[in-house]
Design a protein around this motif. Structure first.
Motif, short mmCIF file in Angstrom:
data_model
loop_
_atom_site.label_atom_id
_atom_site.label_comp_id
_atom_site.label_asym_id
_atom_site.label_seq_id
_atom_site.Cartn_x
_atom_site.Cartn_y
_atom_site.Cartn_z
N ILE A 33 5.00 0.41 9.35
CA ILE A 33 4.13 0.53 8.18
C ILE A 33 2.79 1.16 8.57
CG2 ILE A 33 2.81 -0.78 6.46
CD1 ILE A 33 5.14 -2.83 6.48
N LEU A 34 2.21 0.70 9.67
CA LEU A 34 0.94 1.26 10.13
C LEU A 34 1.08 2.75 10.42
CD1 LEU A 34 -0.33 -1.57 12.53
CD2 LEU A 34 -1.10 -1.08 10.21
N GLY A 35 2.19 3.13 11.01
CA GLY A 35 2.42 4.55 11.29
C GLY A 35 2.50 5.38 10.03
N ARG A 36 3.21 4.89 9.04
CA ARG A 36 3.34 5.64 7.78
C ARG A 36 1.99 5.75 7.08
NH1 ARG A 36 6.88 8.43 9.00
NH2 ARG A 36 7.31 9.05 6.85
N LEU A 37 1.23 4.65 7.05
CA LEU A 37 -0.09 4.70 6.42
C LEU A 37 -1.02 5.67 7.15
CD1 LEU A 37 -0.64 0.92 5.60
CD2 LEU A 37 -0.18 2.76 3.97
N SER A 38 -0.88 5.76 8.47
CA SER A 38 -1.71 6.69 9.25
C SER A 38 -1.48 8.13 8.81
CB SER A 38 -1.40 6.55 10.74
OG SER A 38 -1.75 5.28 11.22
N ALA A 77 0.82 -1.21 0.00
CA ALA A 77 0.00 0.00 0.00
C ALA A 77 0.86 1.26 0.00
CB ALA A 77 -0.93 0.00 1.21
N LEU A 78 2.14 1.12 0.31
CA LEU A 78 3.07 2.25 0.28
C LEU A 78 3.81 2.34 -1.05
CD1 LEU A 78 4.65 1.92 3.85
CD2 LEU A 78 3.18 3.78 3.06
N SER A 79 3.32 1.63 -2.06
CA SER A 79 4.04 1.55 -3.34
C SER A 79 4.16 2.90 -4.03
CB SER A 79 3.35 0.55 -4.27
OG SER A 79 2.01 0.95 -4.52
N PHE A 80 3.31 3.88 -3.65
CA PHE A 80 3.38 5.20 -4.27
C PHE A 80 4.63 5.96 -3.84
CE2 PHE A 80 1.12 5.69 -0.28
CZ PHE A 80 1.76 6.76 0.30
N ALA A 81 5.29 5.49 -2.76
CA ALA A 81 6.45 6.22 -2.23
C ALA A 81 7.59 5.24 -1.97
CB ALA A 81 6.07 6.96 -0.95
N GLN A 82 8.54 5.19 -2.88
CA GLN A 82 9.66 4.27 -2.75
C GLN A 82 10.45 4.54 -1.48
OE1 GLN A 82 12.41 4.32 -6.02
NE2 GLN A 82 13.52 2.53 -5.32
N GLN A 83 10.59 5.82 -1.11
CA GLN A 83 11.36 6.16 0.08
C GLN A 83 10.69 5.60 1.34
OE1 GLN A 83 11.48 10.44 0.28
NE2 GLN A 83 9.48 10.59 1.25
N GLU A 84 9.35 5.53 1.33
CA GLU A 84 8.64 4.99 2.48
C GLU A 84 8.87 3.49 2.60
OE1 GLU A 84 7.64 6.73 4.69
OE2 GLU A 84 6.58 8.51 4.03
N ASN A 137 1.83 11.52 -2.04
CA ASN A 137 2.97 11.68 -2.94
C ASN A 137 4.25 11.52 -2.15
OD1 ASN A 137 4.10 14.44 -2.14
ND2 ASN A 137 1.95 14.93 -2.53
N GLU A 138 5.33 11.41 -2.87
CA GLU A 138 6.62 11.03 -2.29
C GLU A 138 7.12 12.01 -1.23
OE1 GLU A 138 9.96 8.25 -2.58
OE2 GLU A 138 8.09 8.28 -3.69
N LYS A 139 6.78 13.28 -1.36
CA LYS A 139 7.38 14.30 -0.49
C LYS A 139 6.38 14.94 0.47
CE LYS A 139 10.91 15.43 -3.94
NZ LYS A 139 11.54 16.49 -4.76
N SER A 140 5.24 14.30 0.70
CA SER A 140 4.21 14.95 1.52
C SER A 140 4.45 14.79 3.01
CB SER A 140 2.83 14.40 1.16
OG SER A 140 2.78 13.00 1.31
N VAL A 141 5.38 13.93 3.41
CA VAL A 141 5.71 13.74 4.83
C VAL A 141 7.21 13.94 5.02
CG1 VAL A 141 5.74 12.13 6.76
CG2 VAL A 141 3.81 12.11 5.17
N ARG A 142 7.56 14.73 6.03
CA ARG A 142 8.97 14.89 6.38
C ARG A 142 9.08 14.86 7.90
NH1 ARG A 142 6.90 19.94 5.37
NH2 ARG A 142 7.60 21.65 6.69
N PHE A 143 10.30 15.02 8.42
CA PHE A 143 10.51 14.88 9.85
C PHE A 143 11.22 16.09 10.42
CE2 PHE A 143 10.13 10.58 8.29
CZ PHE A 143 9.27 10.02 9.21
#
Length: 219
Positions: A47-52, A23-30, A66-72
């Protein structure tokens, strides 16, 4: 929904890991980020955290992932533009893995959330009494005020559950500030409670039953 506070949890068993990973296939970095953990249950929690994070962004902002919508942030706090958000993971009893999330549109406030499991098994070869004594001797684990409240409980199991409750509040504060335990000592946070744990009250939430102070650093 877009103007509301979103609260939800994801619960999954280990066998669901490949499907959720895809389900995270849209973002290779994830996918790479989740693959850094080899232990299956720990990877599933990540994985559950990223999907959340992406689900919250979709529901509240209506934005496609999208690939860059989450950062830290500097201390690891997830940042999603346009959202206030916090997540927490836990391993439950058995093979189920849990992630909880709270999020809303960015209103200038910060959220922090953490999970406190009740009656948590002790990974300790000694007794619960010895375990809580060890915790109490570690000054970074609680303030004198907090330990007065904890030790006022009638049994050692109740005392441990109260400790887990307080620790979850500390973790929530650290997440809300974005500091994390590496940047702010948990013992700087002094917690006061006015009622029994909401679990003991039949699940009723008392939003003003817990308060805290953040003391000055002694470092």
């Amino acid at each position: 929904m877009s103007n509301s506070l979103l609260r939800f949890y994801l619960l999954a068993e280990k066998g669901m890991r490949p499907v959720l990973f895809n389900a995270l296939s849209f973002a290779q970095q994830e996918q790479q980020y989740c693959s850094e953990i080899s232990e299956a249950n720990a990877q599933l929690r990540r994985i559950l955290g990223r999907l959340s994070l992406y689900y919250s962004r979709k529901v509240i902002l209506g934005a496609a992932p999208n690939e860059k919508s989450v950062r830290f942030g500097e201390n690891g706090k997830p940042i999603v533009d346009g959202l206030n958000i916090s997540i927490s993971h836990a391993a439950t009893l058995g093979d189920m893995q849990l992630c909880v999330c709270t999020a809303s549109k960015d209103i200038g406030a910060e959220y922090g959330i953490d999970i406190a499991l009740r009656d948590k098994p002790i990974n300790w070869k000694s007794s619960p009494e010895v375990f809580i004594s060890k915790l109490r001797m570690n000054k970074s684990m609680g303030t004198p005020n907090e330990w007065d409240q904890i030790m006022a409980k009638n049994s050692v199991n109740e005392q441990l559950n109260e400790f887990y409750r307080f620790w979850a509040v500390k973790e929530s504060v650290l997440k809300a500030t974005g500091a994390g335990a590496s940047a702010m000592r948990p013992s700087r946070i002094d917690i006061f409670t006015e009622t029994e744990h909401p679990f003991e009250l039949g699940g009723d939430l008392h939003l003003e039953d817990t308060s805290f102070l953040i003391g000055k650093s002694t470092c």
